[in-house]
Write an enzyme that holds these catalytic residues in place. Sequence first.
Site, mmCIF file in Angstrom:
data_model
loop_
_atom_site.group_PDB
_atom_site.id
_atom_site.type_symbol
_atom_site.label_atom_id
_atom_site.label_comp_id
_atom_site.label_asym_id
_atom_site.label_seq_id
_atom_site.Cartn_x
_atom_site.Cartn_y
_atom_site.Cartn_z
ATOM 1 N N LEU A 20 0.964 -1.000 0.293
ATOM 2 C CA LEU A 20 -0.026 0.125 -0.301
ATOM 3 C C LEU A 20 1.097 1.608 0.399
ATOM 4 O O LEU A 20 1.602 1.449 0.909
ATOM 5 C CB LEU A 20 -0.562 0.239 1.322
ATOM 6 C CG LEU A 20 -1.965 1.011 1.219
ATOM 7 C CD1 LEU A 20 -3.232 0.939 0.069
ATOM 8 C CD2 LEU A 20 -2.679 0.968 2.734
ATOM 9 N N ASP A 21 0.234 2.123 -0.392
ATOM 10 C CA ASP A 21 0.831 3.543 -0.921
ATOM 11 C C ASP A 21 2.679 3.450 -0.916
ATOM 12 O O ASP A 21 3.799 3.834 -0.935
ATOM 13 C CB ASP A 21 0.808 4.177 0.454
ATOM 14 C CG ASP A 21 -0.475 4.662 0.250
ATOM 15 O OD1 ASP A 21 -0.957 4.808 -1.117
ATOM 16 O OD2 ASP A 21 -1.366 4.777 1.370
ATOM 17 N N GLU A 22 2.933 2.225 -2.057
ATOM 18 C CA GLU A 22 4.177 2.196 -2.205
ATOM 19 C C GLU A 22 5.245 1.816 -3.647
ATOM 20 O O GLU A 22 6.201 1.286 -3.453
ATOM 21 C CB GLU A 22 4.861 0.729 -1.133
ATOM 22 C CG GLU A 22 5.012 0.511 0.158
ATOM 23 C CD GLU A 22 6.138 1.496 0.432
ATOM 24 O OE1 GLU A 22 6.883 2.177 -0.069
ATOM 25 O OE2 GLU A 22 6.655 1.179 1.606
#
Lengths: 288, 288, 288, 288
Positions: free
Chosen positions: B230-232
């Site tokens: 996530l969000d990476e």
Amino acid sequence: MNQSPDTWILAAQCPSVIGTVDVVTRFLREEECYITELNSFDDRETQGFFIRAEFRPQREGFDDASFQARFAERAAEFEMNFELTAPGTRMPVVIMVSKADHCLNDLLYRHRIGQLPIDIRAVVSNHPDLESLAQWHNIPYHHFPITADTKAEQEAQVWQVIEETGAELVVLARYMQVLSADMCEKLSGKAINIHHSLLPGFKGAKPYHQAYAKGVKLVGATAHYINTDLDEGPIIAQGVESVDHAHYPEDLVAKGRDIECLTLSRAVGYHVQRRVFMHANRTVVFPN
Amino acid sequence: MNQSPDTWILAAQCPSVIGTVDVVTRFLREEECYITELNSFDDRETQGFFIRAEFRPQREGFDDASFQARFAERAAEFEMNFELTAPGTRMPVVIMVSKADHCLNDLLYRHRIGQLPIDIRAVVSNHPDLESLAQWHNIPYHHFPITADTKAEQEAQVWQVIEETGAELVVLARYMQVLSADMCEKLSGKAINIHHSLLPGFKGAKPYHQAYAKGVKLVGATAHYINTDLDEGPIIAQGVESVDHAHYPEDLVAKGRDIECLTLSRAVGYHVQRRVFMHANRTVVFPN
Amino acid sequence: MNQSPDTWILAAQCPSVIGTVDVVTRFLREEECYITELNSFDDRETQGFFIRAEFRPQREGFDDASFQARFAERAAEFEMNFELTAPGTRMPVVIMVSKADHCLNDLLYRHRIGQLPIDIRAVVSNHPDLESLAQWHNIPYHHFPITADTKAEQEAQVWQVIEETGAELVVLARYMQVLSADMCEKLSGKAINIHHSLLPGFKGAKPYHQAYAKGVKLVGATAHYINTDLDEGPIIAQGVESVDHAHYPEDLVAKGRDIECLTLSRAVGYHVQRRVFMHANRTVVFPN
Amino acid sequence: MNQSPDTWILAAQCPSVIGTVDVVTRFLREEECYITELNSFDDRETQGFFIRAEFRPQREGFDDASFQARFAERAAEFEMNFELTAPGTRMPVVIMVSKADHCLNDLLYRHRIGQLPIDIRAVVSNHPDLESLAQWHNIPYHHFPITADTKAEQEAQVWQVIEETGAELVVLARYMQVLSADMCEKLSGKAINIHHSLLPGFKGAKPYHQAYAKGVKLVGATAHYINTDLDEGPIIAQGVESVDHAHYPEDLVAKGRDIECLTLSRAVGYHVQRRVFMHANRTVVFPN
């Protein structure tokens, strides 16, 4: 925007209640002080109030001691802490560095041309490299080497310089050592560090290398008060620059120098002009 | 800077060796193709090579199939993957949203005036709110509600729309659901998300509230490919805006809208013009 | 930063003398009004004083008519002009456009989501093109064609709309006609134009083409009050974007759209929140 | 992004025809040169073509004389002018100043730490003030006073320094004299000036005062090649900063220093790395 040669600064903070602005502005009028710049902020989250006024006394024979005494009575009703700064005040400063000289060079230049109202009393370093730069500006340079074993002793030496010079602000201008918790506490609210990333991203060592590994498209710098949590102190100013895939870590290092200098000198300027208020772990900054 | 009506795009990547530029540029010359824009990057860290050329065939009767066949032979020697894009191509896109409409509104506008060469085939949402906005632009709107229990089923509905519309890109324009690992994998390199912070700072929920709590002086937005972390995912574009102590979380939300729109549309523009290459967890972007 | 639902705005200006701040802040305290935001500026060049306060009445039954009457007495001593704005006020606005729709689209969007406290009463154009856009937002659209011969007549039609709608602000959102001197005078301080250059550079027609010819590396936009000198009125806001040699005029046009929208909406926001004061040919702006 | 210690630069320009990229890249491959950075631009307006390659010879015993001789044959077919720059080249530079030292200080610093590949051979000034600054950096300082009567003579002295030092670039780092037309012609394409405004706005004297009078909300700086039209030469780089009503002319002067330094050093860096091409009255710049 810079303090005029004949203006005083009154900076104050207290809990939010009705009348906090009035207690300041009414007093200034009664004292025949002409307000040239006024900023206030009422923080609805923390119920804190912050105010800063620059003013010129109009009456002959302005006496700051009696001004303070009289204002203290009014302020007491509001539990207001305040500080009065005279025209032309230059805050005594100690700068700490390691080997990188860009921030030091920048601060010395701004000091030399009078852009920053600071009085650099000493430069302290754990390395001998930047001595000649300080010397050319006629600033005493103290080389206090440090090892894991001598940290306490070295910090005592640093502290002695701070005390003897009467420094009211310590600027960590790329000082690459972590200060002890004890030192951090003693310097609380009185030491500004420049970290070469957009905090809270990339805390700790080698932030440009971290930024490269992550592939970010913006790098930046953060000037903040130090506290006992590394790279976690209240932020005063941040700067940013675009980068792309072709910037290797050493390019980010080179590109970052300008942002670091600009961000640090901005934060120092705000601080010494009493434009910054700490509260909780954040700052209120009235910029110019 | 936008693709001209008569220019083709050749985008390619391969391991770094000598001759990687030449194999492309020589071929284009032999084919009597006039290069109007050329970008290349040779990554010394990963030994990857990336090249993008816009060109106009000068010869009558340019045939892309035979061009590709001939170039494939040359490319094979270099283990080069390439993609040829015809003039006027508009990439089929599905946009996913929840309730916030600023990014959707912005993409629909740019689509409508032809600023983004995309063909928005559908808008998918877990809420019904934005239907009329899509309808005014004559874009089909699919409302697929989601609960913890129906996530797999809902994603199957979404996937069906993606497949049926032939979408080659999914834009998560403030879609407030976390996609399953399976969905992320299927969309690898084909889905762009906008996160309303300067990643890696403030991942996860309510980044503006996190930013407020931290007291940062800059907020931003990050457009990135999604992956299973996530969000990476690999970052394509980032935007930033100054803020101060007087910006409460809802002010950051309001101020952030513009940055989010600009950053997302920029990333989408780069992607559909084949200006972005993923490698490792980073991107190479040749901007215009 | 946006006006809270229960805060009033007091904006005032007068000649500089001692006590100008105090007369406002003391009165607010006496009236038991809690100041939530305060800005003032004392212009040493023109000896003009400007102040703006947002405040929340603490006392039950705040009566604005009597508040104004009482304050008027105090203000009179200082030759102070002031204006009181109630919570939730939305300024009636007429937008003028030609064919380009990006600024209109942007203003309509911000209006729709409540980001700008304006009440768009009508859109007026010398072309029919943007009618459906206005209609979707339920805004009356008036198509008043114009030729050199019918200019006076057309402006009379426009003026009638302004009067009938009670508009207090006219936004020239890429209206490509020069207003007559008479119209400019009637709209003095009440009409904001967006010019697509960094004034004073590139006045007049086709500024992006001028910028291209000059080879600048930055382009921008300027939002300003109109006056009888074309593109010379007091500047409220300016925005800027980097460009390079590869940006042909049409690329500058495309790139400039975002800056124009952001700059115009910012200026309109400042104006309707009473954050802008005109004096001489300049403005004082207290931003949020 | 900076030139690596083992990379050469080939910069070339010629009229636009098919094959201009290929003639360069094919030759580099034949010579077993590994391209690490490549930029090209084909200007559809002027039919000019510009290319810059950084490359590493892979073959032992790279001989630049024979490389140049062989490439000259190919280039001749395209009427291509080219220049080959060896690794580690530092361009000989003369800096001209008056009394303001910020740009000089900045250039000396970047020179000292090796950020700019320049060899500052002399500082020339019409005032004695900055001698000690130059001396600390071990740079010869020439004080050549100037009056209206002695202008020709003084310029002859300056020219002699330029010739004797072998300077290939003259940097006007806030030199406050207008050069004669003759001097401008001799320095065409070899002299970079920093003007403290966003040209074409505010040409001539005291641009910050002009900017204040106009009430702009952005100020900036422009680095450009000089030509015989004052402040009209081809622009290389521009920088910008936000300001507001509270910035008096002296505040703009102070605030502008940083932009001037950054913009000038950027332009000098581009020039000495052969990233700038002049054509007509504009520049093509391949930034890093």
